[in-house]
Design a protein around this motif. Structure first.
Motif, PDB file in Angstrom:
ATOM      1  N   GLY A 177     -44.230 -34.874  87.985  1.00 46.17           N
ATOM      2  CA  GLY A 177     -45.097 -33.960  88.727  1.00 46.17           C
ATOM      3  C   GLY A 177     -44.301 -33.061  89.653  1.00 46.17           C
ATOM      4  O   GLY A 177     -44.599 -31.873  89.785  1.00 46.17           O
ATOM      5  N   GLY A 178     -43.269 -33.616  90.291  1.00 46.41           N
ATOM      6  CA  GLY A 178     -42.405 -32.804  91.138  1.00 46.41           C
ATOM      7  C   GLY A 178     -41.665 -31.742  90.353  1.00 46.41           C
ATOM      8  O   GLY A 178     -41.529 -30.603  90.799  1.00 46.41           O
ATOM      9  N   GLY A 196     -48.998 -40.654  90.799  1.00 51.45           N
ATOM     10  CA  GLY A 196     -47.782 -41.449  90.859  1.00 51.45           C
ATOM     11  C   GLY A 196     -47.653 -42.198  92.168  1.00 51.45           C
ATOM     12  O   GLY A 196     -47.236 -43.357  92.202  1.00 51.45           O
ATOM     13  N   CYS A 197     -48.014 -41.540  93.277  1.00 50.24           N
ATOM     14  CA  CYS A 197     -47.966 -42.221  94.580  1.00 50.24           C
ATOM     15  C   CYS A 197     -48.956 -43.384  94.623  1.00 50.24           C
ATOM     16  O   CYS A 197     -48.644 -44.455  95.171  1.00 50.24           O
ATOM     17  CB  CYS A 197     -48.270 -41.230  95.698  1.00 50.24           C
ATOM     18  SG  CYS A 197     -46.949 -40.037  95.970  1.00 50.24           S
ATOM     19  N   CYS A 247     -44.099 -40.673  87.120  1.00 50.01           N
ATOM     20  CA  CYS A 247     -45.173 -39.704  87.388  1.00 50.01           C
ATOM     21  C   CYS A 247     -44.814 -38.791  88.550  1.00 50.01           C
ATOM     22  O   CYS A 247     -45.023 -37.572  88.486  1.00 50.01           O
ATOM     23  CB  CYS A 247     -46.480 -40.435  87.683  1.00 50.01           C
ATOM     24  SG  CYS A 247     -47.284 -41.134  86.243  1.00 50.01           S
ATOM     25  N   VAL A 248     -44.276 -39.358  89.634  1.00 47.13           N
ATOM     26  CA  VAL A 248     -43.910 -38.544  90.797  1.00 47.13           C
ATOM     27  C   VAL A 248     -42.801 -37.568  90.424  1.00 47.13           C
ATOM     28  O   VAL A 248     -42.853 -36.383  90.775  1.00 47.13           O
ATOM     29  CB  VAL A 248     -43.492 -39.451  91.978  1.00 47.13           C
ATOM     30  CG1 VAL A 248     -42.831 -38.633  93.076  1.00 47.13           C
ATOM     31  CG2 VAL A 248     -44.698 -40.195  92.518  1.00 47.13           C
ATOM     32  N   ALA A 297     -49.489 -31.338  91.085  1.00 47.69           N
ATOM     33  CA  ALA A 297     -49.901 -31.993  92.325  1.00 47.69           C
ATOM     34  C   ALA A 297     -50.708 -33.256  92.039  1.00 47.69           C
ATOM     35  O   ALA A 297     -50.513 -34.299  92.682  1.00 47.69           O
ATOM     36  CB  ALA A 297     -50.709 -31.025  93.177  1.00 47.69           C
ATOM     37  N   VAL A 310     -48.328 -35.984  90.951  1.00 50.61           N
ATOM     38  CA  VAL A 310     -47.607 -36.571  92.089  1.00 50.61           C
ATOM     39  C   VAL A 310     -48.527 -37.529  92.848  1.00 50.61           C
ATOM     40  O   VAL A 310     -48.117 -38.643  93.211  1.00 50.61           O
ATOM     41  CB  VAL A 310     -47.070 -35.462  93.019  1.00 50.61           C
ATOM     42  CG1 VAL A 310     -46.590 -36.041  94.335  1.00 50.61           C
ATOM     43  CG2 VAL A 310     -45.937 -34.708  92.337  1.00 50.61           C
TER      44      VAL A 310
END
Length: 147
Positions: free
Chosen positions: A19-20, A54-55, A15-16, A48, A51
């Motif tokens: 998204g990045g 994901g975090c 996911c991160v 965003a 991200v």
């Protein structure tokens, strides 16, 4: 247990990274304002959020770790063979034989599948799908051909 091999850690990492990637690609677009949204408003906002999500998933992976299941290669091998069989059978013999082959072959991706159940599924599904495409949507799709 190693956190790096947990399901949540890998899902959060994907996911991160995704998204990045969306943020990097859409960074050249005009963002605009909430009243006058530019072409970059939607992808930048979603990137965003992805991200951030994901975090959050990565943080839960540190707390709770569920191991990855063993990789089952059978579906990864059988499904492409079923698609290839459909592509090879359709022009030569028509939709019915190709549809029956793809349903039975794709069903074999599941270890617990029974051939009779798949045959019954094909007997119902193939004519229904053919009727939808050929009769309702008007796609010229021969049911059976011999060439």
């Amino acid at each position: 247990m190693n956190v790096l091999t947990s399901k949540d850690f890998l899902a959060g990492l994907v996911c991160v990274l995704l998204g990045g990637l969306v943020l990097v690609v859409s960074s050249d677009y005009n963002f605009g304002t909430p009243r006058r949204m530019g072409p970059g408003f939607f992808p930048i906002t979603l990137g965003a959020l992805l991200v951030l999500l994901g975090c959050a998933i990565l943080l839960t992976a540190i707390r709770v770790g569920e191991r990855l299941p063993a990789l089952n290669l059978r579906p990864w091998l059988v499904i492409p063979v079923a698609v290839l069989a459909f592509a090879l059978i359709l022009p030569r013999f028509g939709f019915a034989p190709a549809g029956i082959a793809v349903v039975i072959l794709a069903g074999m991706a599941d270890r617990g599948a029974k051939v009779m159940t798949l045959a019954l599924l094909a007997a119902v599904l193939v004519p229904a799908v053919w009727a939808l495409f050929a009769l309702v949507l008007g796609v010229p799709l021969p049911f059976v051909t011999w060439s």
